[in-house]
Design an enzyme around this catalytic site. Structure first.
Site, PDB file in Angstrom:
ATOM      1  N   LYS A   1     -11.133 -10.464   5.144  1.00  0.00           N
ATOM      2  CA  LYS A   1     -10.323 -11.412   4.390  1.00  0.00           C
ATOM      3  C   LYS A   1      -9.495 -12.285   5.337  1.00  0.00           C
ATOM      4  O   LYS A   1      -9.235 -11.897   6.477  1.00  0.00           O
ATOM      5  CB  LYS A   1      -9.354 -10.654   3.466  1.00  0.00           C
ATOM      6  CG  LYS A   1     -10.001  -9.863   2.352  1.00  0.00           C
ATOM      7  CD  LYS A   1      -8.934  -9.115   1.558  1.00  0.00           C
ATOM      8  CE  LYS A   1      -9.537  -8.292   0.436  1.00  0.00           C
ATOM      9  NZ  LYS A   1     -10.059  -9.126  -0.666  1.00  0.00           N
TER      10      LYS A   1
ATOM     11  N   ASP B   1     -16.764  -7.331   1.162  1.00  0.00           N
ATOM     12  CA  ASP B   1     -15.497  -7.472   0.452  1.00  0.00           C
ATOM     13  C   ASP B   1     -15.677  -7.331  -1.060  1.00  0.00           C
ATOM     14  O   ASP B   1     -14.703  -7.388  -1.808  1.00  0.00           O
ATOM     15  CB  ASP B   1     -14.839  -8.820   0.792  1.00  0.00           C
ATOM     16  CG  ASP B   1     -13.381  -8.882   0.353  1.00  0.00           C
ATOM     17  OD1 ASP B   1     -12.764  -7.800   0.208  1.00  0.00           O
ATOM     18  OD2 ASP B   1     -12.860  -9.982   0.152  1.00  0.00           O
TER      19      ASP B   1
ATOM     20  N   ARG C   1     -16.724  -2.597  -6.632  1.00  0.00           N
ATOM     21  CA  ARG C   1     -17.847  -2.283  -7.521  1.00  0.00           C
ATOM     22  C   ARG C   1     -18.745  -1.203  -6.933  1.00  0.00           C
ATOM     23  O   ARG C   1     -19.400  -0.455  -7.670  1.00  0.00           O
ATOM     24  CB  ARG C   1     -18.618  -3.544  -7.859  1.00  0.00           C
ATOM     25  CG  ARG C   1     -19.308  -4.231  -6.705  1.00  0.00           C
ATOM     26  CD  ARG C   1     -19.606  -5.700  -6.965  1.00  0.00           C
ATOM     27  NE  ARG C   1     -18.396  -6.514  -6.899  1.00  0.00           N
ATOM     28  CZ  ARG C   1     -18.400  -7.832  -7.107  1.00  0.00           C
ATOM     29  NH1 ARG C   1     -19.527  -8.473  -7.388  1.00  0.00           N
ATOM     30  NH2 ARG C   1     -17.281  -8.510  -7.041  1.00  0.00           N
TER      31      ARG C   1
END
Length: 520
Positions: free
Chosen positions: A295, A365, A369
């Site tokens: 990020k 990233d 999930r």
């Protein structure tokens, strides 16, 4: 009559007596400063109306011979919703009295806003009033129920909370209790609801080096076991995760030196022990750097709260246990960090989930999930009545709904209806999002594996993430709550201070409360 001067000893005795009297008055004044009072007043229905005090406000005004109403009339314009005005010296028991604006007395459920406006007004007003007392460093406050003791309690407990555990200088601790002999049961219920949300706020706000997967699990264990004897906690280590063949979860965890934990908690409140449970699943990334798909540095610190899903579902179950709800609930939280290292997932890697499906990891990233996939597979082993997962899953959800509501993707209108009604009551709203086959096609069209962990196109990211999770769910009553947009508060929710919100914990608790009543 002519009086002779007193002897010196007599004069000294009188002076001592005067000093004692003066000192006793100061002590009494200091003791009196330990309690404040928050009272409500409604807005005028018409311009020529006189603003109406609440029942508690009217009683207090009578107690002080109409001085409250008199001073309100000369202190400025009528109070608007959530605005405050503080008065001193009206009554010896309450040296500081804060009057708060409650808005319209007739405020009820607003179909456009999807919330009970009256309850939200009470929460916001009471929070503002209690903070005024806190600023005065008065350690105790009595709170006007304002016609809804639960909402008033929630406003007080949520409004006074601030995470300052690691600071030397802390805000004054203020204890709030109900003013008068009103609905104590509703007040206590409000305290429990708000305390549940505050637990989630604490978990989310704590720095990642202080809230590792292991420490998170231990904190929930401590809170759950103190809540009820009808609970069970399993802190599953890496070896157990490997035995369960949770390859998708392990692929995320392997990038960090911090060991992963699979937290499994049970609350068995149903009188029938064999009753099928509800299963809650929460994303538990205790810090998300993004992994190899790292990020940007700006605001990466906020990713200490990427375990918000685990925090909210576990806190809701702790609250259900404190409320002694007659239902069985299981909570599942895969806990780990997502970090870049020589062992971390690489873009293009293929991993295998618990149900045997292979996943192409094109973006490390999109890790939430991956850990949820295995947890959702495991959730089915409990033969549950329903499965609800919560996750700070996608930035796309923040773009779509902002902090206005939690996005809900569900295959069950029955489940949606109950979540929606619960959210109207709590003011912590939900909004239904599409779970179309249109999005499923974008994640199953995959070059190397059965499913891709990102969508084929850039748009609809929250929807393709939900479609991905759906590939690991066969239960007909499943809901996925994307809480990324409601993770933090700047100033949008007036009864929450700036920081992590713990949303939508109260909506989940209300859902469980209503579910238990339906099942009774």
């Amino acid at each position: 009559m002519f009086l002779l001067p007193l002897p010196v000893a007599g004069r000294v005795a009188i002076r001592r007596l005067e000093v004692r009297r003066c000192w006793s008055h100061r002590v009494a004044a200091a003791a009196a400063m330990t309690k404040g009072l928050v009272l409500g007043i409604y807005s005028r229905e018409k311009d020529d109306d006189v603003p109406q005090l609440t029942s508690a406000g009217e009683n207090f005004d009578k107690l002080v011979s109409g001085k409250l109403r008199e001073i309100l009339n000369i202190s400025g314009p009528p109070l608007k919703a959530s605005k405050t005005r503080t008065f001193y010296g009206l009554h010896e028991d309450f040296p500081s009295v804060v009057v708060v604006g409650l808005g319209k007395k007739a405020a009820a459920v607003d179909d456009q806003e999807n919330c009970h406006e009256g309850k939200e007004n009470i929460r916001a007003a009471i929070a503002a009033g209690c903070r005024q007392i806190q600023e005065l460093e008065i350690p105790s406050v009595e709170v006007d129920p304002c016609g809804d003791a639960q909402a008033a309690a929630e406003g007080a407990v949520l409004g006074l909370y601030e995470y300052d555990s690691l600071k030397q200088k802390k805000k004054a601790v203020v204890s709030a209790k109900l003013h008068g002999s009103g609905d104590q049961e509703a007040w206590q219920r409000g305290v429990l609801f708000a305390s549940g949300q505050n637990l989630a706020r604490q978990l989310m706000e704590t720095p990642a080096n202080e809230m590792t997967p292991t420490k998170f699990a231990e904190m929930i264990e401590k809170n759950l076991k103190s809540a009820s004897s009808k609970t069970e906690v399993h802190i599953r280590p890496k070896s157990w995760i490997e035995e369960q063949e949770m390859g998708s979860f392990l692929s995320v965890a392997k990038g960090s030196d911090e060991p992963p934990v699979f937290l499994e908690i049970h609350y068995r409140g149903s009188p029938n022990g064999s009753d099928a449970p509800l299963v809650f699943v929460g994303k538990g990334i205790t810090f998300d750097s993004g992994g190899i798909s790292i990020k940007p540095a700006a605001n990466m610190d906020l990713m200490r709260a990427d375990m918000g899903g685990a925090a909210t579902i576990c806190s809701a179950i702790v609250s259900a246990a404190k409320l002694s709800l007659p239902i069985n609930v299981v909570g599942l939280a895969p806990l780990c960090e997502n970090m870049p290292s020589g062992k971390a997932n690489k873009p293009g890697d293929v991993v295998r989930a618990k149900n045997g499906k292979t996943i192409q990891v094109d973006n490390t990233d999109a890790e939430g999930r991956l850990i949820l996939a295995d947890a959702l597979c495991y959730a089915h082993t409990f033969n549950p009545k329903a499965i609800i997962d919560a996750a700070t899953l996608t930035g796309a959800m923040d773009i779509a709904l902002g902090s206005g509501a939690t996005g809900v993707f569900t295959n069950s209108s029955w489940l949606w209806d109950r979540l929606f009604k619960a959210s109207v009551e709590t003011g912590d709203r939900v909004w239904r999002m599409p779970l179309f086959e249109h999005y499923t096609r974008q994640v199953v069209d995959c070059q190397l594996a059965d499913v891709n962990n990102i969508g084929k196109y850039r748009s609809g990211g929250a929807c393709t993430a939900a479609a991905f999770l759906k590939e690991f769910v066969s239960h007909p009553k499943w809901a996925h709550l994307d809480i990324a947009g409601v993770m933090t508060n700047k100033d949008e929710i007036p009864y929450l201070r700036k920081g992590m919100t713990g949303r939508p914990t109260r909506t989940l608790i209300e859902f469980l409360l209503r579910f238990s009543q339906d099942s009774a």
